[in-house]
Design an enzyme around this catalytic site. Sequence first.
Site, PDB file in Angstrom:
ATOM      1  N   GLU A   1       0.794  -1.047   0.007  1.00 52.00           N
ATOM      2  CA  GLU A   1       0.078  -0.480   0.048  1.00 52.00           C
ATOM      3  C   GLU A   1       1.059   1.066   0.100  1.00 52.00           C
ATOM      4  O   GLU A   1       1.913   1.172   0.224  1.00 52.00           O
ATOM      5  CB  GLU A   1      -0.829   0.209   1.402  1.00 52.00           C
ATOM      6  CG  GLU A   1      -1.475  -1.318   1.089  1.00 52.00           C
ATOM      7  CD  GLU A   1      -2.728  -1.119   2.621  1.00 52.00           C
ATOM      8  OE1 GLU A   1      -4.070  -1.579   2.628  1.00 52.00           O
ATOM      9  OE2 GLU A   1      -2.405  -1.172   3.315  1.00 52.00           O
TER      10      GLU A   1
ATOM     11  N   CYS B   1       3.809   8.319   1.250  1.00 51.51           N
ATOM     12  CA  CYS B   1       4.239   7.491   2.025  1.00 51.51           C
ATOM     13  C   CYS B   1       3.991   6.293   1.028  1.00 51.51           C
ATOM     14  O   CYS B   1       2.979   5.639   1.156  1.00 51.51           O
ATOM     15  CB  CYS B   1       2.962   7.050   3.238  1.00 51.51           C
ATOM     16  SG  CYS B   1       4.070   6.280   5.055  1.00 51.51           S
TER      17      CYS B   1
ATOM     18  N   CYS C   1       6.772  -6.930   6.440  1.00 49.17           N
ATOM     19  CA  CYS C   1       7.726  -6.733   7.184  1.00 49.17           C
ATOM     20  C   CYS C   1       8.467  -7.724   8.466  1.00 49.17           C
ATOM     21  O   CYS C   1       7.730  -8.662   8.742  1.00 49.17           O
ATOM     22  CB  CYS C   1       7.717  -5.398   7.774  1.00 49.17           C
ATOM     23  SG  CYS C   1       9.082  -3.893   8.964  1.00 49.17           S
TER      24      CYS C   1
ATOM     25  N   CYS D   1       7.551  -5.731  15.406  1.00 52.44           N
ATOM     26  CA  CYS D   1       6.938  -4.756  16.366  1.00 52.44           C
ATOM     27  C   CYS D   1       5.893  -4.991  16.874  1.00 52.44           C
ATOM     28  O   CYS D   1       4.299  -5.480  15.384  1.00 52.44           O
ATOM     29  CB  CYS D   1       7.319  -3.544  15.742  1.00 52.44           C
ATOM     30  SG  CYS D   1       8.785  -3.090  15.154  1.00 52.44           S
TER      31      CYS D   1
ATOM     32  N   CYS E   1       2.204  -2.705  15.635  1.00 57.05           N
ATOM     33  CA  CYS E   1       2.218  -2.656  13.867  1.00 57.05           C
ATOM     34  C   CYS E   1       1.658  -3.757  13.468  1.00 57.05           C
ATOM     35  O   CYS E   1       1.862  -4.626  13.083  1.00 57.05           O
ATOM     36  CB  CYS E   1       3.419  -1.975  13.707  1.00 57.05           C
ATOM     37  SG  CYS E   1       3.277  -1.923  11.801  1.00 57.05           S
TER      38      CYS E   1
ATOM     39  N   GLU F   1      10.507  -2.438   6.642  1.00 56.20           N
ATOM     40  CA  GLU F   1      11.972  -1.631   6.607  1.00 56.20           C
ATOM     41  C   GLU F   1      12.354  -1.545   6.395  1.00 56.20           C
ATOM     42  O   GLU F   1      13.579  -2.055   5.507  1.00 56.20           O
ATOM     43  CB  GLU F   1      12.474  -2.612   7.811  1.00 56.20           C
ATOM     44  CG  GLU F   1      13.991  -1.718   8.777  1.00 56.20           C
ATOM     45  CD  GLU F   1      13.932  -1.041   8.608  1.00 56.20           C
ATOM     46  OE1 GLU F   1      12.701  -0.176   9.882  1.00 56.20           O
ATOM     47  OE2 GLU F   1      14.899   0.184   9.018  1.00 56.20           O
TER      48      GLU F   1
ATOM     49  N   SER G   1      12.848   4.824  14.936  1.00 53.71           N
ATOM     50  CA  SER G   1      11.129   4.719  15.679  1.00 53.71           C
ATOM     51  C   SER G   1      12.325   4.721  16.989  1.00 53.71           C
ATOM     52  O   SER G   1      11.999   2.703  16.902  1.00 53.71           O
ATOM     53  CB  SER G   1      10.785   3.526  14.995  1.00 53.71           C
ATOM     54  OG  SER G   1      10.228   4.317  13.574  1.00 53.71           O
TER      55      SER G   1
ATOM     56  N   HIS H   1      10.612   4.749  20.189  1.00 54.70           N
ATOM     57  CA  HIS H   1       8.721   4.376  21.152  1.00 54.70           C
ATOM     58  C   HIS H   1       9.544   4.487  22.313  1.00 54.70           C
ATOM     59  O   HIS H   1       8.347   3.281  23.001  1.00 54.70           O
ATOM     60  CB  HIS H   1       8.622   2.875  20.684  1.00 54.70           C
ATOM     61  CG  HIS H   1       7.864   3.579  18.538  1.00 54.70           C
ATOM     62  ND1 HIS H   1       7.308   4.499  18.203  1.00 54.70           N
ATOM     63  CD2 HIS H   1       8.239   2.661  17.343  1.00 54.70           C
ATOM     64  CE1 HIS H   1       6.925   4.486  17.472  1.00 54.70           C
ATOM     65  NE2 HIS H   1       7.063   3.370  16.508  1.00 54.70           N
TER      66      HIS H   1
ATOM     67  N   CYS I   1      -0.164   5.457  10.601  1.00 56.06           N
ATOM     68  CA  CYS I   1       1.004   4.821  10.680  1.00 56.06           C
ATOM     69  C   CYS I   1       0.074   3.207  11.473  1.00 56.06           C
ATOM     70  O   CYS I   1      -0.411   3.571  11.388  1.00 56.06           O
ATOM     71  CB  CYS I   1       1.708   6.138  10.975  1.00 56.06           C
ATOM     72  SG  CYS I   1       2.560   6.723  10.343  1.00 56.06           S
TER      73      CYS I   1
HETATM   74  N1  SAH Z   1       9.332   0.112   9.535  1.00 53.68           N
HETATM   75  C1  SAH Z   1       9.746   1.689   9.756  1.00 53.68           C
HETATM   76  C2  SAH Z   1       8.878   2.111   8.909  1.00 53.68           C
HETATM   77  C3  SAH Z   1       7.832   1.897   9.262  1.00 53.68           C
HETATM   78  S1  SAH Z   1       5.949   2.753   9.462  1.00 53.68           S
HETATM   79  C4  SAH Z   1      10.407   2.093  11.127  1.00 53.68           C
HETATM   80  O1  SAH Z   1       9.771   1.370  11.618  1.00 53.68           O
HETATM   81  O2  SAH Z   1      10.524   3.186  11.270  1.00 53.68           O
HETATM   82  C5  SAH Z   1       6.391   4.045  10.608  1.00 53.68           C
HETATM   83  C6  SAH Z   1       6.211   4.487  11.283  1.00 53.68           C
HETATM   84  O3  SAH Z   1       4.707   3.949  11.546  1.00 53.68           O
HETATM   85  C7  SAH Z   1       7.341   3.666  12.436  1.00 53.68           C
HETATM   86  O4  SAH Z   1       7.523   4.957  13.353  1.00 53.68           O
HETATM   87  C8  SAH Z   1       6.502   2.723  13.171  1.00 53.68           C
HETATM   88  O5  SAH Z   1       7.057   2.374  14.489  1.00 53.68           O
HETATM   89  C9  SAH Z   1       4.406   3.539  13.786  1.00 53.68           C
HETATM   90  N2  SAH Z   1       3.722   3.096  13.661  1.00 53.68           N
HETATM   91  C10 SAH Z   1       3.396   2.004  13.235  1.00 53.68           C
HETATM   92  N3  SAH Z   1       3.018   0.702  14.162  1.00 53.68           N
HETATM   93  C11 SAH Z   1       2.048   1.681  14.658  1.00 53.68           C
HETATM   94  C12 SAH Z   1       0.361   2.114  15.375  1.00 53.68           C
HETATM   95  N4  SAH Z   1      -0.306   1.123  15.087  1.00 53.68           N
HETATM   96  N5  SAH Z   1       0.586   3.362  15.627  1.00 53.68           N
HETATM   97  C13 SAH Z   1       1.175   4.119  15.939  1.00 53.68           C
HETATM   98  N6  SAH Z   1       2.437   3.918  14.654  1.00 53.68           N
HETATM   99  C14 SAH Z   1       2.707   2.741  14.318  1.00 53.68           C
END
Ligand code: SAH
Length: 361
Positions: free
Chosen positions: A107, A120, A127, A131, A134, A179, A235, A237, A354
Site C-alpha cells: 500500500e 508514504c 515486514c 514490532c 504494528c 523496514e 522509531s 518508542h 501509521c
Molecule cells: N519500518 C520503519 C517504517 C515503518 S512505519 C520504521 O519502523 O520506522 C512508520 C512509523 O509508524 C514507525 O515509527 C512505526 O513504529 C509507526 N507505527 C507502526 N505501527 C503503529 C501504530 N499502530 N500506531 C502508531 N504508529 C505506528
Amino acid sequence: MTSLPLVFDSPRPGKPPVHLADLDEPGRRAAVGALGLPGFRADQLSRHYFGRFETDPEQMSDLPAALRDQVRATVLPQLLTEVRTLETDSGTTRKTLWRLHDGALVESVLMRYPDRITVCVSSQAGCGMACPFCATGQGGLTRNLSAAEIVDQVVAAARVSRDRFGGRLSNVVFMGMGEPLANYPRVSTALHRLTDPAPAGLGLSQRALTVSTVGVVPAIGKLAAEGLNVTLAVSLHAPDDELRDNLVPVNTRWKVAEVLAAADAYAARTGRRYSIEYAMIRDVNDHGWRADLLGDLLAPRRAHVNLIPLNPTPGSQWDASPKPVEREFVRRLEARGVPVTVRDTRGREIDGACGQLAAAG
Ligand code: SAH
C-alpha cells in the site's frame, strides 16, 4: 503479545522484472542498445517516465508503434496494478492497494496538505521487524521490493498529484510497509532515482525525503556515507532498553545508545536534525518518568520528537494514550528544550494511518 522472529533476509528473493527506474543512465542506454535502439531512445523514455509520469509505452506518441511492445517487455514493464483506492479527509488522503507481478500486495498513502503533497511508500511487502503494535509487523516479511517498485509508487503519486490535486508531489516518506534499511541496496537506488535531476530521475529535493527505521545501525552508517541529505527518522518508542526490547525487537540487536549514536553520526555528516518517532501507547510507554528520561537523552542531541497517537491494530489490547497524558509528555520534553510535534492521524478511517497498513487484500 505474540513474539515473532526478526527477519532480515527476504524469504522470497522473487525477481520483479527489470525496469527503467532500476537503472542509471548508462544502464538505460545499455538496455535500449540491447534492443538495437540508439541511445537517445533511453532519454526519450526517461522523459516520459520521470518528466510526464507516463508508464505506458502505448501512450508515447513519439515512440514508433512497432517498438512499443518491445519496450514494455524489456524496460517499461507494468510493475504495479491498482487493486483499489480509498479516500478520506475530503479526498485529501488517498490510500492505494497495489498488486505486484507475483501477487504480493503493498500500500501507499498520498496526503495533500496546504503547503505540500506527501506520499508514504512501502519498501517491502510485509515486514520482518515484528514490532508488536504494528499491523504490518504482525504479518511477517513477504519480500523486498525492487528499486523500481518503490519509485513507481512515487511516480503514480506524482501523476495523481498533478491530475487530481493540480499540484506537485513534494515529499516522500518511507513509512509505509517494510523496514527500508533492511532492503538497503534497493532503497538506496530508489533514493537516487527520486532525487536525480530530470530526466535521469524525479528531481525531488533530498531534504524532502524521509527514511524511517527501527534502527538498523550498520545501514544508518551506510546511508550517512551515501552523501544523500535525506531526513532520518528513528522509531524509538521507548527510551529504555528493557521496554524497547519488547516494543521494537531489533533493539535486542542494537540498543538505544547505539541507535542514537548512529543517528548522531548521521546528523553530524548531513547537518540535518533527525526525528525520533514515539507512538504513545496507554500505560505502556507514556509515563512521566519515561518522558523525563527521553528528554534527558535527547536534550544534547540534534533531534526532534514526533509523537504518534497509537493507531490500535485489530486484536491488540493496546490503546492510544489519553490526551492529558500526551500533553504532560509533551510538556516534560519541552521543559528539557526538546522540540516536539504530535503527528496528525490522517487516514485513520481507511486504515491508512501509521502502522495500519496490512494489505489484507
Ligand atoms: N519500518 C520503519 C517504517 C515503518 S512505519 C520504521 O519502523 O520506522 C512508520 C512509523 O509508524 C514507525 O515509527 C512505526 O513504529 C509507526 N507505527 C507502526 N505501527 C503503529 C501504530 N499502530 N500506531 C502508531 N504508529 C505506528
